[in-house]
Design an enzyme around this catalytic site. Structure first.
Site, PDB file in Angstrom:
ATOM      1  N   MET A  14     110.564  56.391 -64.528  1.00  0.00           N
ATOM      2  CA  MET A  14     111.826  56.093 -65.169  1.00  0.00           C
ATOM      3  C   MET A  14     112.386  57.211 -65.678  1.00  0.00           C
ATOM      4  O   MET A  14     111.851  57.566 -65.995  1.00  0.00           O
ATOM      5  CB  MET A  14     112.147  54.767 -65.723  1.00  0.00           C
ATOM      6  CG  MET A  14     113.522  54.978 -65.796  1.00  0.00           C
ATOM      7  SD  MET A  14     113.509  52.698 -67.489  1.00  0.00           S
ATOM      8  CE  MET A  14     112.998  52.308 -66.282  1.00  0.00           C
TER       9      MET A  14
ATOM     10  N   LEU B 157     105.474  57.307 -57.045  1.00  0.00           N
ATOM     11  CA  LEU B 157     106.139  58.449 -57.408  1.00  0.00           C
ATOM     12  C   LEU B 157     106.166  58.124 -58.875  1.00  0.00           C
ATOM     13  O   LEU B 157     106.150  59.854 -59.047  1.00  0.00           O
ATOM     14  CB  LEU B 157     107.851  57.919 -56.752  1.00  0.00           C
ATOM     15  CG  LEU B 157     107.906  57.329 -55.951  1.00  0.00           C
ATOM     16  CD1 LEU B 157     108.995  57.909 -55.831  1.00  0.00           C
ATOM     17  CD2 LEU B 157     107.526  58.959 -55.033  1.00  0.00           C
ATOM     18  N   GLU B 158     106.498  57.841 -59.476  1.00  0.00           N
ATOM     19  CA  GLU B 158     106.316  57.979 -60.901  1.00  0.00           C
ATOM     20  C   GLU B 158     104.752  58.321 -61.937  1.00  0.00           C
ATOM     21  O   GLU B 158     105.207  59.584 -62.307  1.00  0.00           O
ATOM     22  CB  GLU B 158     106.333  56.654 -62.096  1.00  0.00           C
ATOM     23  CG  GLU B 158     108.126  56.549 -61.917  1.00  0.00           C
ATOM     24  CD  GLU B 158     109.002  57.432 -62.091  1.00  0.00           C
ATOM     25  OE1 GLU B 158     108.620  58.062 -62.880  1.00  0.00           O
ATOM     26  OE2 GLU B 158     109.935  56.573 -62.089  1.00  0.00           O
ATOM     27  N   THR B 159     104.035  58.074 -61.099  1.00  0.00           N
ATOM     28  CA  THR B 159     102.435  58.609 -61.613  1.00  0.00           C
ATOM     29  C   THR B 159     102.015  58.175 -61.092  1.00  0.00           C
ATOM     30  O   THR B 159      99.954  57.939 -61.005  1.00  0.00           O
ATOM     31  CB  THR B 159     102.455  57.936 -62.774  1.00  0.00           C
ATOM     32  OG1 THR B 159     102.062  56.305 -62.697  1.00  0.00           O
ATOM     33  CG2 THR B 159     103.082  57.431 -63.881  1.00  0.00           C
TER      34      THR B 159
END
Length: 268
Positions: A1, A126-128
Site C-alpha cells: 500500500m 507487487l508490494e513485497t
C-alpha cells in the site's frame, strides 16, 4: 500500500492533530525538542505516556527518510515501463503456486470478504514479492521524522499516532516494526492508520500480525478492499466498480493497472 508523492490514498485520522501542535522543522536541529513535546502531550492522542516514552526513547531524526520523501520517481514511468520493471514471468508462476499452496485460506477469505485470490496475490507480489522483503527501516523512527518534517506533518503525525496505538494494543513491539521508508508495515505494506482500522486476526492467535502471519496478511488485505466497496463475484478490469476500489489501494494509475493485469495473468 504505497505512499508516494501526490498519490496519497485515503486514510483515517485517528486523533485530530489540532489536539496538540508542535513546531515542525526542516532539519534535525529541533527534532529532539519536538519529540519531547510529543511525548509530554501524548495523552491528547489517546496514548499512554509511558508507552510513547518507551517506544520513542531511542528514536532519532533520519536524514535518509527525508531525502527519500523528496525524491520519488517510480510513478513517472508509463504503464509498460512500470509493469516491465515490477513484474516478470517468475512472479506470475510464483503467484500461481502460492495460490495452490494456500488454496484453503484463499477460499475462506473469498467466502468471507468476497475478494478472489488472484487480486490478493497480485497485491502481495507487487508490494513485497510475496513477503520476501517488506522493508528493514525502523517504522517509528521514519514516522517520527516525517511527522516532525514540515512537508506533510499532519499526515505523518496521524500515522505515528496509529503506529503507537499498534504498540499500545500489543499487536507488535517497537523493535518488530520494520518496514518501508514511509512507515508501511507488513507483507502488503499497510500504513499504520490502515493497520489499526482494517487488520484482522484471521489465524486467531490473539494478534493482528501483518509481518509474519500469512493468513492475517491476506485476510486484512481482503478486508481493506471489502470495506472500500469490493463487489463480490465481479471482475476487476478498467471500467469496473472493483477497479475503482483498487484505486483506493493506490491512486497511481500505473500501479492500479499493474495489479489488474497481473491478477488476470495469475488467474489464467
Amino acid at each position: 500500500m504505497r505512499l508516494l508523492s501526490a498519490f496519497v490514498f485515503g486514510f483515517v485520522l485517528l486523533s485530530a492533530p489540532s489536539a496538540w501542535s508542535a513546531s515542525c522543522g526542516n532539519g534535525p536541529g529541533g527534532f529532539e525538542a519536538w519529540k519531547q513535546s510529543f511525548i509530554a502531550n501524548s495523552q491528547s492522542y489517546g496514548l499512554k505516556k509511558r508507552v510513547v516514552e518507551s517506544s520513542l526513547k531511542n528514536v532519532k531524526y533520519n536524514k535518509k527518510v527525508v531525502s527519500l520523501d523528496r525524491n520519488q520517481k517510480s510513478f513517472k514511468l508509463s504503464f509498460n515501463q512500470f509493469y516491465a520493471k515490477r513484474v516478470n514471468n517468475a512472479m506470475i508462476r510464483r503467484g500461481k503456486q502460492l495460490g495452490k499452496t494456500y488454496a484453503r485460506i484463499f477460499r475462506g477469505i473469498e467466502k468471507k470478504y468476497g475478494v478472489p485470490a488472484p487480486v490478493l496475490l497480485a497485491i502481495w507480489g507487487l508490494e513485497t514479492n510475496y513477503g520476501s522483503f517488506s522493508g528493514n527501516m525502523p517504522v517509528l523512527q521514519s514516522l517520527a521524522t516525517l511527522a516532525y518534517d514540515c512537508r506533510r506533518s499532519d499526515f505523518f503525525t496521524a500515522e505515528l499516532v496509529a503506529a503507537l496505538k499498534i504498540v499500545q494494543g500489543r499487536d507488535m513491539q517497537p523493535a518488530e516494526m520494520k518496514g518501508a521508508w514511509a512507515g508501511e508495515l507488513g507483507q502488503t505494506q499497510f500504513l499504520a492508520t490502515s493497520y489499526v482500522r482494517y487488520a484482522v486476526d484471521y489465524d486467531r492467535d490473539g494478534r493482528k500480525d501483518l509481518i509474519r502471519s500469512i493468513p492475517d496478511v491476506l485476510a486484512s488485505t481482503a478486508n481493506y478492499l471489502a470495506q472500500k466497496g469490493w463487489r463480490r463475484g465481479q471482475g476487476w478490469g478498467p471500467g469496473t466498480a472493483n477497479y475503482n476500489v483498487l484505486k483506493q489501494w493506490n491512486k497511481a494509475s500505473v500501479y492500479v493497472e499493474t495489479i489488474s493485469v497481473m491478477a488476470g495473468q495469475i488467474s489464467e
